[in-house]
Design a protein around this motif. Structure first.
Motif, PDB file in Angstrom:
ATOM      1  N   LEU A  40      -0.852  -4.950  10.758  1.00 34.35           N
ATOM      2  CA  LEU A  40      -0.042  -5.622  10.525  1.00 34.35           C
ATOM      3  C   LEU A  40      -0.884  -6.007   8.751  1.00 34.35           C
ATOM      4  O   LEU A  40      -1.831  -6.159   8.973  1.00 34.35           O
ATOM      5  N   PRO A  41      -0.467  -6.290   7.677  1.00 36.49           N
ATOM      6  CA  PRO A  41      -0.825  -6.111   6.572  1.00 36.49           C
ATOM      7  C   PRO A  41      -1.248  -7.488   5.808  1.00 36.49           C
ATOM      8  O   PRO A  41      -0.307  -8.344   6.561  1.00 36.49           O
ATOM      9  N   GLY A  42      -2.134  -8.129   6.020  1.00 33.33           N
ATOM     10  CA  GLY A  42      -2.521  -9.684   5.541  1.00 33.33           C
ATOM     11  C   GLY A  42      -2.406  -9.362   3.801  1.00 33.33           C
ATOM     12  O   GLY A  42      -1.707  -8.586   2.949  1.00 33.33           O
ATOM     13  N   ASN A  43      -3.235 -10.930   3.409  1.00 35.20           N
ATOM     14  CA  ASN A  43      -2.863 -11.000   1.612  1.00 35.20           C
ATOM     15  C   ASN A  43      -3.826 -10.323   1.168  1.00 35.20           C
ATOM     16  O   ASN A  43      -4.014 -10.085  -0.140  1.00 35.20           O
ATOM     17  N   GLY A  45       7.254  -3.691   7.344  1.00 37.34           N
ATOM     18  CA  GLY A  45       8.759  -4.800   7.440  1.00 37.34           C
ATOM     19  C   GLY A  45       8.867  -5.643   6.674  1.00 37.34           C
ATOM     20  O   GLY A  45       8.287  -6.581   7.595  1.00 37.34           O
ATOM     21  N   ALA A  46       9.068  -6.201   5.248  1.00 37.77           N
ATOM     22  CA  ALA A  46       8.579  -7.657   5.304  1.00 37.77           C
ATOM     23  C   ALA A  46       9.625  -8.312   6.176  1.00 37.77           C
ATOM     24  O   ALA A  46       9.053  -9.977   6.311  1.00 37.77           O
ATOM     25  N   ARG A  47      10.790  -8.429   6.264  1.00 37.39           N
ATOM     26  CA  ARG A  47      11.369  -9.096   6.915  1.00 37.39           C
ATOM     27  C   ARG A  47      11.678  -8.992   8.240  1.00 37.39           C
ATOM     28  O   ARG A  47      12.125  -9.333   9.087  1.00 37.39           O
ATOM     29  N   GLY A  48      10.646  -8.710   8.937  1.00 36.59           N
ATOM     30  CA  GLY A  48       9.980  -8.167  10.162  1.00 36.59           C
ATOM     31  C   GLY A  48       9.965  -6.792  10.536  1.00 36.59           C
ATOM     32  O   GLY A  48      11.796  -6.338  10.254  1.00 36.59           O
ATOM     33  N   GLU A  49       9.824  -6.178  11.420  1.00 33.87           N
ATOM     34  CA  GLU A  49       9.789  -5.192  12.036  1.00 33.87           C
ATOM     35  C   GLU A  49       8.526  -4.793  13.388  1.00 33.87           C
ATOM     36  O   GLU A  49       8.267  -6.105  14.293  1.00 33.87           O
ATOM     37  N   ARG A  94       6.414  -9.357  10.394  1.00 39.80           N
ATOM     38  CA  ARG A  94       6.547  -9.081   9.117  1.00 39.80           C
ATOM     39  C   ARG A  94       5.351  -8.666   8.421  1.00 39.80           C
ATOM     40  O   ARG A  94       4.296 -10.073   8.571  1.00 39.80           O
ATOM     41  N   ALA A  95       5.158  -7.643   7.442  1.00 39.85           N
ATOM     42  CA  ALA A  95       4.529  -6.987   6.575  1.00 39.85           C
ATOM     43  C   ALA A  95       4.543  -7.884   5.898  1.00 39.85           C
ATOM     44  O   ALA A  95       5.521  -8.263   4.841  1.00 39.85           O
ATOM     45  N   MET A  96       3.111  -8.226   5.332  1.00 37.27           N
ATOM     46  CA  MET A  96       3.353  -9.610   4.516  1.00 37.27           C
ATOM     47  C   MET A  96       3.260  -8.766   3.032  1.00 37.27           C
ATOM     48  O   MET A  96       2.647  -7.814   2.697  1.00 37.27           O
ATOM     49  N   ASP A  97       4.390  -9.490   1.507  1.00 33.17           N
ATOM     50  CA  ASP A  97       4.702  -9.105   0.473  1.00 33.17           C
ATOM     51  C   ASP A  97       3.972  -9.578  -0.643  1.00 33.17           C
ATOM     52  O   ASP A  97       3.942  -8.852  -1.247  1.00 33.17           O
ATOM     53  N   ALA A 136       8.848 -16.619  10.944  1.00 33.59           N
ATOM     54  CA  ALA A 136      10.098 -16.384  10.377  1.00 33.59           C
ATOM     55  C   ALA A 136      10.633 -15.495  10.774  1.00 33.59           C
ATOM     56  O   ALA A 136      10.653 -14.342  10.564  1.00 33.59           O
ATOM     57  N   GLY A 137      12.291 -15.249  11.755  1.00 35.45           N
ATOM     58  CA  GLY A 137      12.703 -14.239  12.014  1.00 35.45           C
ATOM     59  C   GLY A 137      12.366 -13.323  13.026  1.00 35.45           C
ATOM     60  O   GLY A 137      13.042 -12.479  13.948  1.00 35.45           O
TER      61      GLY A 137
END
Ligand SMILES: [Mn+2]
Length: 244
Positions: free
Chosen positions: A79-82, A109-113, A127-130, A140-141
Motif C-alpha cells: 500500500l503506498p503511503g505519504n 486505486g485512490a478510491r479503494g481497491e 486506498r492508495a494515498m495520492d 473511507a469506502g
C-alpha cells in the motif's frame, strides 16, 4: 460461500528504503522481514506504506525491492503511503516494476481497491494515498461484503485517540475502526507497534521493522493469525527476528 482457511499474515510498514540517513540499514531490515516470512511460515506479506523514503531514489533501490519480493515467494501486498504516494509521478510506475513478479500486488486505486487472493480465501482492501492531507481518509469506502473470505484492510495514516483534537493529515478515527466490516486492519505511518483495536475490530500498527524492535540487531513484524476454528479468530503477536 468459500470456507475460510487458517492463514498467517506477516505485516510491516515504514521500511523507508532509500532513506538518506542510513540506506544500508533500511535494506538489511527489509531483507530480514523477507526472511521472517520464511521463518514464520507466513502465507502473505503486507507492507502498509512508506515502503520507500522518497520519489528521488535510484532505480537500484527499486530493483532491490522487486527482487526481495520475488524472494518472499508468497503474495506480497503493498500500500503506498505519504513518502511513496501513488500520484502522477509515482515511483511505482518506474521501469523496475515492469518486471515485477506475479506475487507482487501494488494497491493503486485512490478510491479503494481489493486484491483477491482466492488460494488464501483472502481479500485485501486499501486506498492508495495520492495526497497526504486532512481530506484523505484511508478507511473511507471500505466494502462491507465479505463473500465468505477473510477481509483484511490496509491503511496508512494517523490514528486520532478520542481526546486528540488536532487535525492531522490522513486521519483514522476510532469510530471508523469500530464500524469496519473486516477481520483485521493493517496500519502504517507510526514507527512503533500499537494496538488501536476498537469495539472488537482488530487494528494494529506494526511499526517499522527497526523502530518497533526491542533491541539493536533485530527487526520486529506483526504476525496475524486468522483461524476460523479458533475461539478468537483473529490474533496478533509481535515477532522479533535477527538482522543478518
Ligand atoms: Mn507515513
Amino acid at each position: 460461500m468459500a470456507a475460510r482457511r487458517k492463514i498467517r499474515l506477516i505485516h510491516t510498514s515504514d521500511t523507508h528504503l532509500g532513506d538518506d540517513w542510513n540506506p544500508a540499514a533500511a535494506a538489511r531490515a527489509l531483507a530480514a522481514v523477507v526472511d521472517s516470512v520464511h521463518t514464520l511460515r507466513g502465507d502473505a506479506l503486507l507492507i502498509a506504506g512508506d515502503v520507500f523514503d522518497n520519489a528521488r531514489i535510484a532505480d537500484a533501490v527499486l530493483e532491490f525491492f522487486v527482487s526481495e519480493m520475488a524472494r518472499a515467494a508468497v503474495p506480497a501486498v503493498i500500500l503506498p503511503g505519504n513518502h511513496d504516494l501513488y500520484d502522477a509521478a509515482t515511483l511505482y510506475r518506474r521501469h523496475p516494476f515492469a518486471d515485477a513478479p506475479d506475487n507482487l500486488h501494488i494497491i493503486s486505486g485512490a478510491r479503494g481497491e481489493t486484491v483477491a487472493l482466492p488460494d488464501l480465501t483472502l481479500d485485501v482492501w486499501g486506498r492508495a494515498m495520492d495526497s497526504h492531507t486532512p481530506a484523505f481518509r484511508p478507511l473511507a469506502g471500505m466494502p462491507a461484503n465479505r463473500n465468505g473470505r477473510w477481509l483484511v484492510a490496509m491503511a496508512h495514516g494517523h490514528f486520532h485517540y478520542p481526546d486528540d483534537t488536532e487535525e492531522r493529515s490522513s486521519p483514522i478515527r476510532p469510530h471508523e475502526i469500530a464500524a469496519a466490516q473486516c477481520d483485521y486492519i493493517a496500519l502504517g505511518h507510526w514507527e512503533r507497534f500499537e494496538d488501536v483495536s476498537q469495539n472488537g475490530v482488530t487494528a494494529y500498527y506494526s511499526g517499522s521493522p527497526l523502530g518497533a524492535a526491542g533491541a539493536r540487531g533485530q527487526v520486529a513484524v506483526n504476525v496475524v493469525e486468522l483461524d476460523p476454528q479458533a475461539a478468537i479468530e483473529v490474533s496478533v503477536a509481535q515477532a522479533q527476528l535477527p538482522l543478518r
